[in-house]
Design an enzyme around this catalytic site. Structure first.
Site, PDB file in Angstrom:
ATOM      1  N   LYS A 274      53.544  -9.565  53.227  1.00 18.93           N
ATOM      2  CA  LYS A 274      54.261  -9.998  54.429  1.00 18.93           C
ATOM      3  C   LYS A 274      54.244  -8.893  55.474  1.00 18.93           C
ATOM      4  CE  LYS A 274      57.710 -12.991  52.193  1.00 18.93           C
ATOM      5  NZ  LYS A 274      57.377 -14.248  52.872  1.00 18.93           N
ATOM      6  N   ARG A 348      57.002 -21.444  44.141  1.00 19.06           N
ATOM      7  CA  ARG A 348      56.583 -22.668  43.442  1.00 19.06           C
ATOM      8  C   ARG A 348      55.937 -22.333  42.099  1.00 19.06           C
ATOM      9  NH1 ARG A 348      52.995 -24.302  48.507  1.00 19.06           N
ATOM     10  NH2 ARG A 348      54.645 -23.060  49.465  1.00 19.06           N
TER      11      ARG A 348
HETATM   12  N1  BES Z   1      60.377 -16.562  50.211  1.00 21.00           N
HETATM   13  C1  BES Z   1      59.451 -17.142  51.109  1.00 21.00           C
HETATM   14  C2  BES Z   1      60.091 -18.211  52.004  1.00 21.00           C
HETATM   15  C3  BES Z   1      61.121 -17.729  52.974  1.00 21.00           C
HETATM   16  C4  BES Z   1      60.757 -17.368  54.251  1.00 21.00           C
HETATM   17  C5  BES Z   1      62.439 -17.677  52.615  1.00 21.00           C
HETATM   18  C6  BES Z   1      61.715 -16.943  55.148  1.00 21.00           C
HETATM   19  C7  BES Z   1      63.389 -17.246  53.513  1.00 21.00           C
HETATM   20  C8  BES Z   1      63.036 -16.892  54.786  1.00 21.00           C
HETATM   21  C9  BES Z   1      58.310 -17.803  50.346  1.00 21.00           C
HETATM   22  O1  BES Z   1      57.998 -17.229  49.124  1.00 21.00           O
HETATM   23  C10 BES Z   1      57.106 -17.699  51.205  1.00 21.00           C
HETATM   24  O2  BES Z   1      56.707 -16.613  51.487  1.00 21.00           O
HETATM   25  N2  BES Z   1      56.569 -18.837  51.617  1.00 21.00           N
HETATM   26  C11 BES Z   1      55.443 -18.874  52.474  1.00 21.00           C
HETATM   27  C12 BES Z   1      54.536 -19.974  51.990  1.00 21.00           C
HETATM   28  C13 BES Z   1      53.177 -19.954  52.618  1.00 21.00           C
HETATM   29  C14 BES Z   1      52.413 -18.730  52.171  1.00 21.00           C
HETATM   30  C15 BES Z   1      52.446 -21.213  52.221  1.00 21.00           C
HETATM   31  C16 BES Z   1      55.944 -19.160  53.879  1.00 21.00           C
HETATM   32  O3  BES Z   1      56.910 -19.912  54.041  1.00 21.00           O
HETATM   33  O4  BES Z   1      55.390 -18.599  54.812  1.00 21.00           O
HETATM   34 ZN    ZN Z   2      56.629 -15.605  49.302  1.00 18.32          ZN
END
Ligand code: BES
Ligand code: ZN
Ligand code: ZN
Length: 497
Positions: A274, A348
């Protein structure tokens, strides 16, 4: 905070809180104060254009004629609009106003309100509940707070014509609040303190409440074939854990209901790392697990008459020489294979094995999973609603109804095979992200559905509601405890007795 319930009266040396309805309809206690102060209260109200609107307030300091150090007059608005939730909000607003005022005791006189559907004993208890919920702070790590910012209120006495009823009602509400506080504590804890093993230790403490707790480590999970969950934690120095909690308050042998939580104690994104700005927020990527654990404390605390299973997958998603690479293929406990195209879509992967294990071992009536699963749910619903995804209309309407009652609102979004196609994959049974992109929260739900083995199921994406950057009516900035009161209510309304 200590709460006591007693008979109505305004005889107090402390801060005295009384109410007024629309058009400055003073409660009996407020009228008594007005008389004792020679009309000062109604005069002050008129001067301040205070009319009794819901949530409005008027403060009178050191009033002449009574012993109280101050009087806070609080507007209730129209009696017919008072609900358990708006009463919660009044109690919360009172403590928010007085928490650091220097007062140590608050005396709230809750006179019977004509025209309200909430019985007076419960009304008093709901005001107390709101004060209790809003009074919570996570201040474990503050060592230098200045005296005038520290909370001073330690006691709240609530005066009502039905003190016995109020006390009985509050006993249950405060047990549930303990669950909310546990969730907020867990969510607020930084990831150097709360990692999979220390989280599991905190869960083991629930045995004191009568919850059975089992914890599986990596070797046990490997034996079960949980290649999906394990792939997320393999880049971390911390050992992944699966915690299984059981509360058996129902009839022996009754099929349990089940809750499953995503417990990513820190989500760096892994190799699909990230951006650094805001990454600290990913300490609360264990919010689903935190909520499930708080819910179990609440249910056990009020001795809910139902059999419940709760399972949380606890992992840390880190990049390292041993971390999962984009393109790796993993095999889940269900036997289905997954191409990990993005290591940041890890929640997931954790839930896939936790859900499969849950239905395989416990054959529950239904499973509800909670997860901070997608950023996309925040794009869709902001911080105001959590998203729910289910094929079961009964669960959807039950959750919506409970959400509206307690103020943890949910909104149903679709599941459909047309979205399901988007996670099909050339070299494995499915990919962990969708292509072409779009509908990120829905495709994530479709992914989870493939691991439910047709057990009735609902997914709740709480990424937008676990944490708040501003004060909310019932919680200060930080962990909200969203979902605990919602699911407690849902269970109570539909699955007990
Ligand atoms: N933990 C994150 C989702 C999230 C984002 C929670 C912001 C709280 C605040 C999750 O694991 C994630 O990173 N999801 C990605 C999925 C994508 C790579 C398909 C996302 O939402 O960007
Ligand atoms: Zn994630
Ligand atoms: Zn995550």
């Amino acid at each position: 905070m200590n709460f006591t319930f007693e008979a109505l009266g305004i005889d107090s040396k402390d801060a005295l809180v009384v109410f007024a309805g629309e058009k400055l309809a003073l409660s009996n206690s407020a009228k008594d104060i007005d008389t004792a102060t020679n009309g000062a209260l109604s005069k002050a109200a008129k001067t301040a254009q205070f009319e009794g609107k819901h949530g409005s307030m008027l403060m009178m300091l050191a009033p002449n004629g009574i012993d109280a150090s101050r009087v806070l007059l609080v507007g209730t608005g129209e009696a017919k609009n008072l609900t358990t939730l708006t009463l919660n909000n009044l109690g919360a607003a009172i403590i928010a106003k007085l928490q650091t005022s220097g007062e140590t005791t608050i005396h709230i006189a809750v006179d019977d309100i004509k025209g309200s559907d909430v019985p007076c004993g419960e009304a008093a208890a709901r005001i107390a509940e709101g004060a209790l919920l809003r009074n919570y702070r996570f201040d474990r790590y503050r060592t230098k707070e200045s005296e005038n910012k520290k909370p001073t209120v330690a006691n709240i006495t609530v005066a009502t014509s039905s003190a016995k009823d109020a006390e009985k009602c509050f006993e249950v509400l405060s047990a549930v609040a303990e669950g909310v506080f546990l969730t907020r504590d867990l969510v607020s804890e930084p990831a150097n303190i709360l990692h999979p093993e220390s989280f599991a230790d905190r869960i083991k403490e629930l045995s004191a409440d009568g919850v059975d707790v089992e914890v599986l480590g990596e070797a046990e999970m490997a034996k079960l074939g949980m290649g999906s969950l394990l792939s997320v934690g393999q880049g971390s120095e911390r050992e992944s854990q699966l915690a299984i909690m059981r509360w058996n308050g129902g009839e022996k042998g009754d099929q349990p209901i089940a809750f499953v939580g995503k417990g990513v104690t820190f989500d760096t994104g892994g190799i699909s790392i990230k951006p650094s700005a805001g990454m600290e927020q990913m300490k609360w990527d264990m919010g689903g697990a935190g909520t499930v654990v708080g819910l179990m404390k609440a249910l056990a605390g009020r001795k809910a008459k139902v059999n419940v299973v709760a399972i949380v997958g606890l992992v840390e998603n880190m990049p390292s020489g041993n971390a999962t690479r984009p393109g790796d293929v993993v095999t889940s406990m269900s036997g289905q294979t997954i191409e990990v195209l993005n290591t940041d879509a890890e929640g997931r992967l954790v839930l896939a094995d936790a859900l499969w294990y849950c239905q395989d071992r416990f054959s529950p009536k239904f499973m509800i999973d909670l997860a901070t699963l997608t950023g996309a749910i925040i794009v869709t619903l902001g911080n105001e609603h959590a998203g729910i995804f289910t094929d079961d209309d009964g669960i959807a309407s039950g959750l919506s109804a409970s959400g509206n009652v307690v103020g943890d609102k949910v909104w149903r979004l679709p599941l459909h095979e047309d979205y399901d196609k988007k996670i099909n994959c050339d070299i494995a049974d499915m990919a962990n992200i969708s292509s072409p992109p779009g509908a990120g929260s829905i495709t994530a739900a479709q992914f989870l559905k493939r691991f439910t083995n047709d057990t009735p199921w609902c997914h709740m994406d709480i990424a937008g509601t676990v944490w708040s950057n501003k004060n909310l009516p019932l919680s200060e900035k930080g962990g909200t405890g969203f979902g605990v009161r919602l699911l407690n209510h849902f269970v109570e309304e539909n699955y007990e007795g």
